[in-house]
Enzyme design. Structure first.
Site, PDB file in Angstrom:
ATOM      1  N   LYS A  51       1.485  53.648  47.479  1.00 13.89           N
ATOM      2  CA  LYS A  51       2.817  53.100  47.104  1.00 13.89           C
ATOM      3  C   LYS A  51       3.966  53.677  47.667  1.00 13.89           C
ATOM      4  O   LYS A  51       4.750  52.999  48.146  1.00 13.89           O
ATOM      5  CB  LYS A  51       2.926  52.985  45.599  1.00 13.89           C
ATOM      6  CG  LYS A  51       4.039  52.572  45.009  1.00 13.89           C
ATOM      7  CD  LYS A  51       4.144  52.434  43.368  1.00 13.89           C
ATOM      8  CE  LYS A  51       4.207  53.667  42.743  1.00 13.89           C
ATOM      9  NZ  LYS A  51       5.765  53.978  42.680  1.00 13.89           N
ATOM     10  N   ASN A  52       3.925  54.999  47.617  1.00 18.31           N
ATOM     11  CA  ASN A  52       5.150  55.446  47.637  1.00 18.31           C
ATOM     12  C   ASN A  52       5.446  55.840  49.014  1.00 18.31           C
ATOM     13  O   ASN A  52       6.628  56.484  49.649  1.00 18.31           O
ATOM     14  CB  ASN A  52       5.429  57.139  46.936  1.00 18.31           C
ATOM     15  CG  ASN A  52       5.441  56.746  45.527  1.00 18.31           C
ATOM     16  OD1 ASN A  52       5.775  55.523  45.140  1.00 18.31           O
ATOM     17  ND2 ASN A  52       5.255  57.623  44.492  1.00 18.31           N
ATOM     18  N   CYS A  80      15.669  55.179  33.578  1.00 17.62           N
ATOM     19  CA  CYS A  80      14.242  54.791  33.543  1.00 17.62           C
ATOM     20  C   CYS A  80      13.451  55.144  32.419  1.00 17.62           C
ATOM     21  O   CYS A  80      14.084  55.497  31.467  1.00 17.62           O
ATOM     22  CB  CYS A  80      13.626  55.277  34.944  1.00 17.62           C
ATOM     23  SG  CYS A  80      12.425  56.880  34.640  1.00 17.62           S
ATOM     24  N   ARG A 104      17.515  58.982  35.638  1.00 16.83           N
ATOM     25  CA  ARG A 104      17.069  59.574  36.981  1.00 16.83           C
ATOM     26  C   ARG A 104      18.247  59.179  38.032  1.00 16.83           C
ATOM     27  O   ARG A 104      18.357  58.171  38.372  1.00 16.83           O
ATOM     28  CB  ARG A 104      15.911  58.759  37.420  1.00 16.83           C
ATOM     29  CG  ARG A 104      14.891  59.409  36.797  1.00 16.83           C
ATOM     30  CD  ARG A 104      13.382  58.403  37.021  1.00 16.83           C
ATOM     31  NE  ARG A 104      12.942  58.705  38.392  1.00 16.83           N
ATOM     32  CZ  ARG A 104      11.934  57.795  38.935  1.00 16.83           C
ATOM     33  NH1 ARG A 104      11.314  56.913  38.334  1.00 16.83           N
ATOM     34  NH2 ARG A 104      11.628  57.895  40.280  1.00 16.83           N
ATOM     35  N   ASP A 112       3.628  63.334  39.427  1.00 15.91           N
ATOM     36  CA  ASP A 112       2.809  62.011  39.008  1.00 15.91           C
ATOM     37  C   ASP A 112       1.394  62.273  38.546  1.00 15.91           C
ATOM     38  O   ASP A 112       0.613  61.291  38.566  1.00 15.91           O
ATOM     39  CB  ASP A 112       2.853  61.168  40.339  1.00 15.91           C
ATOM     40  CG  ASP A 112       4.315  60.662  40.623  1.00 15.91           C
ATOM     41  OD1 ASP A 112       5.191  60.840  39.838  1.00 15.91           O
ATOM     42  OD2 ASP A 112       4.744  60.442  41.711  1.00 15.91           O
ATOM     43  N   ARG A 135       2.019  48.380  38.685  1.00 18.19           N
ATOM     44  CA  ARG A 135       2.973  48.645  39.849  1.00 18.19           C
ATOM     45  C   ARG A 135       2.274  49.494  40.634  1.00 18.19           C
ATOM     46  O   ARG A 135       2.750  49.857  41.876  1.00 18.19           O
ATOM     47  CB  ARG A 135       4.112  49.622  38.845  1.00 18.19           C
ATOM     48  CG  ARG A 135       4.776  48.443  38.123  1.00 18.19           C
ATOM     49  CD  ARG A 135       6.157  49.398  37.640  1.00 18.19           C
ATOM     50  NE  ARG A 135       6.713  49.793  38.739  1.00 18.19           N
ATOM     51  CZ  ARG A 135       7.956  50.367  38.414  1.00 18.19           C
ATOM     52  NH1 ARG A 135       8.516  50.625  37.461  1.00 18.19           N
ATOM     53  NH2 ARG A 135       8.742  50.929  39.515  1.00 18.19           N
TER      54      ARG A 135
HETATM   55  C1  EPZ Z   1       9.813  59.651  43.816  1.00 22.64           C
HETATM   56  O1  EPZ Z   1      10.872  59.243  43.062  1.00 22.64           O
HETATM   57  C2  EPZ Z   1       8.603  58.979  43.568  1.00 22.64           C
HETATM   58  N1  EPZ Z   1       8.955  57.583  43.725  1.00 22.64           N
HETATM   59  C3  EPZ Z   1       8.172  59.227  42.005  1.00 22.64           C
HETATM   60  O2  EPZ Z   1       6.979  58.702  41.861  1.00 22.64           O
HETATM   61  C4  EPZ Z   1       7.828  60.861  42.007  1.00 22.64           C
HETATM   62  O3  EPZ Z   1       7.645  61.078  40.552  1.00 22.64           O
HETATM   63  C5  EPZ Z   1       9.244  61.618  42.333  1.00 22.64           C
HETATM   64  O4  EPZ Z   1       9.616  61.326  43.581  1.00 22.64           O
HETATM   65  C6  EPZ Z   1       9.027  63.046  42.452  1.00 22.64           C
HETATM   66  O5  EPZ Z   1       7.984  63.333  43.192  1.00 22.64           O
HETATM   67  C7  EPZ Z   1       8.799  57.206  44.721  1.00 22.64           C
HETATM   68  O6  EPZ Z   1       8.512  57.681  45.966  1.00 22.64           O
HETATM   69  C8  EPZ Z   1       9.080  55.570  44.815  1.00 22.64           C
HETATM   70  P1  EPZ Z   1      13.397  62.502  43.440  1.00 22.64           P
HETATM   71  P2  EPZ Z   1      12.370  59.531  43.310  1.00 22.64           P
HETATM   72  O7  EPZ Z   1      14.464  61.897  43.862  1.00 22.64           O
HETATM   73  O8  EPZ Z   1      12.577  59.892  44.782  1.00 22.64           O
HETATM   74  C9  EPZ Z   1      16.835  64.572  40.718  1.00 22.64           C
HETATM   75  C10 EPZ Z   1       5.554  57.326  40.470  1.00 22.64           C
HETATM   76  O9  EPZ Z   1       4.783  57.380  39.492  1.00 22.64           O
HETATM   77  N2  EPZ Z   1      17.423  63.798  41.468  1.00 22.64           N
HETATM   78  O10 EPZ Z   1      12.469  63.494  44.080  1.00 22.64           O
HETATM   79  O11 EPZ Z   1      13.436  58.893  42.539  1.00 22.64           O
HETATM   80  C11 EPZ Z   1      15.901  63.702  39.867  1.00 22.64           C
HETATM   81  O12 EPZ Z   1      16.352  63.524  38.384  1.00 22.64           O
HETATM   82  C12 EPZ Z   1       6.824  57.553  40.915  1.00 22.64           C
HETATM   83  O13 EPZ Z   1       4.884  56.812  41.525  1.00 22.64           O
HETATM   84  C13 EPZ Z   1      19.101  63.889  41.168  1.00 22.64           C
HETATM   85  O14 EPZ Z   1      19.438  64.686  40.503  1.00 22.64           O
HETATM   86  O15 EPZ Z   1      12.321  61.309  42.684  1.00 22.64           O
HETATM   87  C14 EPZ Z   1      14.673  64.490  39.544  1.00 22.64           C
HETATM   88  O16 EPZ Z   1      14.784  65.433  38.788  1.00 22.64           O
HETATM   89  C15 EPZ Z   1       7.737  57.992  39.463  1.00 22.64           C
HETATM   90  N3  EPZ Z   1      19.895  63.324  41.987  1.00 22.64           N
HETATM   91  C16 EPZ Z   1      14.504  65.281  41.106  1.00 22.64           C
HETATM   92  O17 EPZ Z   1      15.742  65.357  41.645  1.00 22.64           O
HETATM   93  C17 EPZ Z   1      19.493  62.144  42.741  1.00 22.64           C
HETATM   94  O18 EPZ Z   1      20.497  61.543  43.490  1.00 22.64           O
HETATM   95  C18 EPZ Z   1      13.546  64.754  41.967  1.00 22.64           C
HETATM   96  O19 EPZ Z   1      13.749  63.258  42.091  1.00 22.64           O
HETATM   97  C19 EPZ Z   1      18.150  61.992  43.156  1.00 22.64           C
HETATM   98  C20 EPZ Z   1      17.310  62.940  42.269  1.00 22.64           C
END
Ligand code: EPZ
Length: 437
Positions: free
Chosen positions: A22-23, A118, A123, A312, A404
């Site tokens: 998916k990702n 979320c 997030r 995840d 999803r």
């Molecule tokens: C991706 O989400 C995945 N989603 C998530 O999988 C996964 O949990 C996550 O990465 C972490 O591995 C997809 O790939 C579609 P991040 P993403 O930006 O990109 C902080 C699933 O179950 N952050 O790497 O949204 C954030 O709050 C899903 O399949 C900021 O502060 O995650 C978090 O603490 C759920 N500011 C950390 O970074 C930002 O602008 C990592 O989040 C962006 C993120």
């Protein structure tokens, strides 16, 4: 609405087959917008998120065709006219925010809804926005939307450091930078296999990116990308989920085979912790074989960006800890409050305390089936996993969360020996008090 009904104490004997990621599929879909003409992605899973993102893309004008049986998705972005991703769609799936980078890269302008919160808390997308600005985009926020544009000759490019490291921001910034006028650098970039696979597809389309799989990405902008055909990678989280299901629900000493995963994408930490529990796992080219021991040892984990233990997979690990005869912890350093599954697991009889970003699991108690509520994708699969171990019947409600990210989960588990089926129900129906057990 649908629910999954699981009969506990049936044994998982396998085999199981992993589908496409998916990702990785979602950013690959966004990448097709950077080229004028038709592109095709194979090994695309039939998931709600894929269908949602198809709608987001179609809204802007491109055609999207998806053959769910062949797992093939084609996008023709020639007809992209409306560089907009509306709230009604983005609120359903945060990855729709990838439209920001893709539309900026292709059209020089974008109006994309902010995703909002979320299920398990805030997030933010601040890094996506700050990074686009650092690369030369003009950005304003108005009425819940990001309005972004590039100078007439395109983005200039620049340097941006991600802190914390972010999968989504790395992807969005790559989408914007590959067709910039100048060069760009992303520091502290994500190295998740999904990001690397996506970056390789961009390279196949003609993008010039150095450093994929490392913390520093250097991008030299090119005028335009080419269309192409890409094969999506296997879903590493589905592979990890199946491994943990086999480690807990298979008959001890009986190997379960899981096909078509890429075990390197699990990362070394997951494998190390798993082996510390006493599970015997052999990693072949295309097949992972899991043999459950008589007893599992309790092993604490802490999530971290790749190559660390994936957030995840922490809900599923929590269930595994419940089957051990001891106490261990699950600490999530990526998300502070990703424990919405815990009260539902407690309804099944698990003993878990949550303090801050750590869940302490006291293994041992036998579980008893109950009605439980899905709150998000990985929480819902942890409930199915716990239901497989519980005595009696477990109804996992609001299974649309699970849909999803897991294709045909109940079919896959049914063929692997689990008694499970899907039922429709009306969540808002007046309860028949006479029939409540
Ligand atoms: C991706 O989400 C995945 N989603 C998530 O999988 C996964 O949990 C996550 O990465 C972490 O591995 C997809 O790939 C579609 P991040 P993403 O930006 O990109 C902080 C699933 O179950 N952050 O790497 O949204 C954030 O709050 C899903 O399949 C900021 O502060 O995650 C978090 O603490 C759920 N500011 C950390 O970074 C930002 O602008 C990592 O989040 C962006 C993120």
């Amino acid at each position: 609405m649908d629910k999954l009904v699981v009969r506990g104490n049936s044994s998982l004997t396998g085999p199981l087959t992993v589908g496409g990621s998916k990702n990785t599929a979602l950013p690959l879909m966004a990448a097709t917008l950077l080229a004028e003409g038709p592109s095709t992605i194979t090994n695309v899973p039939d998931l709600r998120d894929v269908r949602t993102f198809s709608k987001v893309i179609r809204y802007g004008g491109p055609s999207v065709t998806f053959d769910p049986d062949a797992h093939t998705l084609s996008v023709d972005a020639t007809t992209l006219q409306t560089p907009v991703a509306p709230y009604e769609m983005v609120k359903k799936m945060r990855a729709s925010f990838y439209m920001l980078g893709a539309l900026l890269g292709r059209c020089g302008q974008a109006k994309v809804s902010l995703p909002g919160g979320c299920a398990w808390g805030p997030r933010p997308v601040d890094l996506h926005i700050k990074g686009m600005k650092a690369f030369g985009a003009d950005i304003e926020l108005d009425e819940g939307y990001v309005h972004a544009s590039t100078p007439p000759s395109g983005l200039e490019g620049g340097t941006f450091r991600l802190d914390p490291v972010s999968v989504g921001a790395t992807i969005n910034l790559l989408l914007a930078a590959v067709t910039a006028q100048g060069s760009s650098k992303i520091e502290n970039a994500a190295t998740e296999p999904d990001v690397v696979a996506f970056g390789r597809a961009l390279q196949d389309m003609g993008a010039q990116i150095d450093g994929l799989g490392t913390r520093t990405l250097e991008i030299q902008g090119v005028d335009a990308l080419n269309t192409g055909t890409f094969r999506n990678t296997p879903d590493r989280i589905e592979l990890g989920t199946f491994i943990l299901m086999a480690a807990t629900a298979s008959p001890p000493g009986t190997p379960v085979q899981i096909h078509k995963g890429t075990h390197e994408h699990l990362g070394p930490v997951f494998k190390e912790r798993l082996s510390e529990t006493g599970v015997d796992v052999s990693y072949g080219d295309d097949t992972v074989t899991v043999t459950r021991p008589d007893e599992l040892r309790p092993v604490s984990i802490e999530t971290a960006p790749f190559p660390g233990f994936a957030t995840d997979l922490q809900a599923q690990w929590t269930v595994l800890l419940g089957t051990t005869d001891g106490t261990a912890t699950v600490t999530d350093t990526i998300y502070d409050d990703r424990f919405k599954h815990v009260p539902e697991l407690q309804r099944l009889g698990m003993e878990i305390d949550v303090t801050g970003n750590t869940a302490t699991v006291h293994g041992g108690p036998s579980l008893k089936g109950a009605k439980v509520m899905s709150t998000d994708l990985r929480a819902s699969v942890s409930l199915v996993m716990a239901g497989m171990l519980a005595n009696g019947r477990t109804d996992v409600l609001r299974v649309y969360h699970l849909d999803r990210g897991y294709e045909d989960l109940e079919q896959k588990l049914h063929h692997a020996g689990i008694t499970i089926h899907r039922e429709e129900y009306d969540e808002f129906a007046e309860p028949d008090l006479e029939r409540i057990e």
